[in-house]
Design a protein around this motif. Structure first.
Motif, PDB file in Angstrom:
ATOM      1  N   PHE A 111    -128.753   1.645  -3.256  1.00 53.14           N
ATOM      2  CA  PHE A 111    -128.406   1.415  -4.728  1.00 53.14           C
ATOM      3  C   PHE A 111    -127.771   2.419  -5.428  1.00 53.14           C
ATOM      4  N   TRP A 112    -128.133   3.548  -5.086  1.00 53.46           N
ATOM      5  CA  TRP A 112    -127.920   4.832  -5.774  1.00 53.46           C
ATOM      6  C   TRP A 112    -126.414   4.953  -5.525  1.00 53.46           C
ATOM      7  N   ARG A 113    -126.136   4.983  -4.181  1.00 54.18           N
ATOM      8  CA  ARG A 113    -124.716   5.419  -3.801  1.00 54.18           C
ATOM      9  C   ARG A 113    -123.850   4.523  -4.520  1.00 54.18           C
ATOM     10  N   ARG A 114    -124.191   3.270  -4.545  1.00 56.15           N
ATOM     11  CA  ARG A 114    -123.282   2.285  -5.099  1.00 56.15           C
ATOM     12  C   ARG A 114    -122.999   2.671  -6.771  1.00 56.15           C
ATOM     13  N   PHE A 115    -124.208   3.035  -7.353  1.00 57.11           N
ATOM     14  CA  PHE A 115    -124.377   3.085  -8.692  1.00 57.11           C
ATOM     15  C   PHE A 115    -123.435   4.460  -8.949  1.00 57.11           C
ATOM     16  N   TYR A 116    -123.604   5.481  -8.238  1.00 47.50           N
ATOM     17  CA  TYR A 116    -122.811   6.715  -8.367  1.00 47.50           C
ATOM     18  C   TYR A 116    -121.209   6.403  -8.136  1.00 47.50           C
ATOM     19  N   ARG A 117    -120.994   5.657  -7.268  1.00 46.02           N
ATOM     20  CA  ARG A 117    -119.420   5.244  -7.108  1.00 46.02           C
ATOM     21  C   ARG A 117    -118.852   4.527  -8.420  1.00 46.02           C
ATOM     22  N   THR A 118    -119.727   3.777  -8.820  1.00 43.05           N
ATOM     23  CA  THR A 118    -119.464   2.795 -10.088  1.00 43.05           C
ATOM     24  C   THR A 118    -119.197   3.920 -11.264  1.00 43.05           C
ATOM     25  N   GLY A 175    -133.777  17.655  -3.037  1.00 47.16           N
ATOM     26  CA  GLY A 175    -132.633  17.811  -2.317  1.00 47.16           C
ATOM     27  C   GLY A 175    -131.944  16.414  -1.367  1.00 47.16           C
ATOM     28  N   HIS A 176    -133.006  15.741  -1.159  1.00 48.74           N
ATOM     29  CA  HIS A 176    -132.429  14.646  -0.419  1.00 48.74           C
ATOM     30  C   HIS A 176    -131.583  13.672  -1.309  1.00 48.74           C
ATOM     31  N   TRP A 177    -131.629  13.757  -2.678  1.00 47.35           N
ATOM     32  CA  TRP A 177    -130.807  13.093  -3.673  1.00 47.35           C
ATOM     33  C   TRP A 177    -129.516  14.114  -4.208  1.00 47.35           C
ATOM     34  N   LEU A 178    -129.451  15.042  -3.990  1.00 43.71           N
ATOM     35  CA  LEU A 178    -128.357  16.000  -4.343  1.00 43.71           C
ATOM     36  C   LEU A 178    -127.210  16.234  -3.331  1.00 43.71           C
ATOM     37  N   ASP A 179    -126.945  15.319  -2.521  1.00 41.44           N
ATOM     38  CA  ASP A 179    -126.030  15.640  -1.357  1.00 41.44           C
ATOM     39  C   ASP A 179    -124.525  15.091  -2.015  1.00 41.44           C
ATOM     40  N   GLY A 180    -124.239  15.087  -3.336  1.00 42.27           N
ATOM     41  CA  GLY A 180    -123.105  14.627  -3.731  1.00 42.27           C
ATOM     42  C   GLY A 180    -122.690  13.354  -3.693  1.00 42.27           C
ATOM     43  N   CYS A 234    -124.085  -0.340 -15.509  1.00 39.35           N
ATOM     44  CA  CYS A 234    -123.512   0.952 -15.501  1.00 39.35           C
ATOM     45  C   CYS A 234    -122.087   1.031 -15.960  1.00 39.35           C
ATOM     46  N   ARG A 235    -121.332   0.317 -15.506  1.00 38.30           N
ATOM     47  CA  ARG A 235    -119.776   0.342 -16.046  1.00 38.30           C
ATOM     48  C   ARG A 235    -119.659  -0.193 -17.326  1.00 38.30           C
ATOM     49  N   TYR A 236    -120.422  -0.990 -18.062  1.00 36.99           N
ATOM     50  CA  TYR A 236    -120.417  -1.594 -19.313  1.00 36.99           C
ATOM     51  C   TYR A 236    -120.710  -0.540 -20.176  1.00 36.99           C
TER      52      TYR A 236
END
Length: 574
Positions: free
Chosen positions: A338-345, A364-369, A314-316
């Motif tokens: 994993f997705w939360r870590r990916f989002y923060r990255t 909706g479950h995945w659209l919590d910001g 993701c970062r690369y």
């Protein structure tokens, strides 16, 4: 009063902050059941008992076939709120709090609904540019080999001792040489299906996450493509395939060769040993796959090392090539952490990077910001198919479905949804319309005038059709003269030119049972744009007040009559 229909969910799309000042509260009731709904709110840390409540009258902001959705937006004087609702229907009056009805208030503030704190870190804030995006989705193998040209020839290349294949000759350089074509049409965002090294032409069976597939070109070709897009005011979104890999990936091969002694033995989901060779068609794979596709082993993204690896990926691409976002494949089957870590990255590199999940169901479950900014809105396509293509529902049913689709998310998320009629996974919408181009064009107009990001699959503007995969992923028909091209150009021009169509609120004006005349409005404080479209087989009568204003675009409008497959787009200013 139909108490069974009443619904409120704290800390959800029914109670959310737009920013650190403004709040939105919603309450669902049976359609036409209530005479009034009022919200009472107070400081949950108030030093007085009982709490002092202020109140605001709620209005019906949306309706579907069964329910009214009351809503209020206001600037809150408090950071911590407790609240309840007062419902009136005829002679009946009830208070609603804590998921129960009552005829009186209580002193214990903990019994009311709670909004514990309006914290800035909890806000849902998709990048603002997504509201203005018009997306062109390219399937790289099928788009272009050069300017206005695709070879339509198969290719086979070697990559680190492995064979990769192309089917129709599309390349990254070919995309770059046609950016002018996309810009002239009005597109400002490019989304590409996978470009990384992978075995098959679709490139969803990845064998390398840090290099471009040689059938498409070199890494530097991708850099040139991104730079060209940015130089032309276009953003670039690429496909991230992290649910699974290809069976030729060296890490999976290491597990096949070494079994439990492989350092990657826990990188894949539910392995059994010895791991069977995926090329043996008679042996059912003894590992989890994408679907049941043995060539695509499922990744164990719940493992620390796996998550670290793909966050580096993701970062690369964000740091090295300055992409503007990721579309994330099979997103609903990957674990949330994993997705939360990916989002923060991603956000640590570029806070304006867009993260779009492939979620076919309600997202909706995945659209919590904290997970995604957006999802691929396949429900948009599903509802449009019923109204414009199969014509199996009337305007009332269609409006009810798209209303439900809007109201199930926080307002911010609605404006960031990737709305689509076509993608690389579904039949072309023009084919579903039975070649009824008038109906298809109305669907395109709806796509361009509805809240969210409209996404166009390559070739839609040239009338590409197809029901089967080999058809809807066909080579781009460069040079085809098609009247759809001018329609798309005008529809995109309309969206890009009218702020109300990108950022305005949505209001249904007319959607009657038994009728296929659909009228709606996009509104800003200083202006509005009204859209009327007629899916009837005959002329439909328009109300005189709908026509007050400046006509931006129309087809089949005669006085106060709108012809079959006709439309009118009218702007009002005050």
């Amino acid at each position: 009063m139909n108490k069974k229909a009443v619904l409120h969910i704290p800390m959800s799309q029914y109670a959310f902050a737009l920013d650190e000042e403004r709040m939105v509260f919603r309450l669902r009731t049976a359609r036409g059941d209530m005479d009034a709904c009022r919200l009472y709110y107070g400081d949950r840390s108030c030093r007085q008992t009982p709490v002092i409540f202020d109140s605001v009258l709620m209005k019906v902001a949306a309706q579907d076939e069964l329910f009214d959705y009351y809503e209020t937006e206001f600037v809150s004087p408090y950071r911590r709120l407790c609240y309840y609702f007062e419902l009136t229907a005829g002679e009946e009056r009830f208070l609603y709090y804590g998921d129960f009805f009552s005829d009186h208030c209580v002193d214990d503030r903990s019994e009311y609904y709670q909004f514990p704190y309006m914290h800035r870190d909890d806000l849902v804030r998709p990048p603002q540019w997504m509201q203005d995006a018009v997306v062109y989705n390219i399937f790289p193998d099928s788009f272009a080999s050069g300017k206005g040209f695709i070879s339509n020839e198969e290719s086979r290349k070697e990559f680190h001792g492995k064979t990769v294949r192309g089917k129709r000759g599309g390349t990254l350089r070919g995309i770059t040489e046609n950016i002018g074509y996309l810009k002239e049409l009005g597109f400002n965002t490019l989304y590409m299906n996978p470009i990384f090294a992978a075995g098959e032409y679709h490139k969803y069976d990845l064998i390398d996450y840090f290099h471009v597939d040689p059938c498409f070109g070199r890494d530097e070709d991708f850099r040139e493509l991104v730079d060209t897009c940015h130089g032309n005011g276009m953003r670039v979104i690429i496909d991230g395939v992290f649910n699974h890999c290809g069976w030729q990936w060296d890490k999976f091969g290491d597990v096949v060769d070494k079994g439990k002694d492989s350092q990657y033995s826990d990188w894949f989901y539910r392995l059994e040993y010895p791991v069977c060779r995926p090329e043996d068609p008679e042996v059912y794979p003894d590992y989890e796959c994408f679907g049941y596709e043995r060539m695509m082993p499922k990744l164990a993204t719940d493992r620390e090392a796996v998550a670290d690896y793909f966050c580096r990926v993701c970062r690369y691409w964000l740091e090295e090539f300055h992409i503007d976002g990721w579309r994330l494949d099979v997103a609903s089957e990957v674990n949330d952490d994993f997705w939360r870590r990916f989002y923060r990255t991603a956000k640590s590199v570029n806070p304006d990077a867009a993260l779009i999940g492939e979620v076919w169901e309600s997202a909706g479950h995945w659209l919590d910001g904290k997970i995604f900014d957006s999802s691929m809105n396949y429900d948009f396509r599903k509802h449009c198919r019923r109204f414009f293509a199969s014509r199996s529902i009337d305007a009332a049913a269609f409006d009810g479905r798209v209303t439900h689709m809007r109201i199930r998310y926080r307002r911010q998320s609605v404006f960031a949804q990737m709305n689509l009629l076509d993608s690389h996974d579904v039949s072309r919408f023009l084919s579903l319309c039975g070649k009824d181009r008038g109906a298809y064009e109305l669907a395109v107009l709806f796509l361009m005038t509805f809240p969210g990001m409209p996404s166009i699959f390559y070739g839609d503007e040239l009338g590409v059709e197809g029901v089967l995969e080999v058809e809807y992923r066909q080579a781009m028909p460069w040079g085809r003269e098609d009247t759809l091209l001018s329609f798309y150009r005008e529809a995109i021009r309309l969206r890009n030119g009218e702020k109300a169509l990108r950022r305005g609120s949505f209001r249904t004006v007319s959607a009657e049972k038994g009728s296929r005349l659909y009228v709606y409005e996009r509104r800003l404080p200083e202006e509005s744009v009204l859209v009327a479209m007629n899916m009837e087989e005959n002329d439909a009568a328009l109300m005189p007040e709908w026509l007050e204003g400046r006509i931006l675009w129309q087809r089949g409008l005669r006085s106060e009559q709108l012809g079959s497959r006709g439309f009118a787009v009218i702007k009002k200013e005050w």
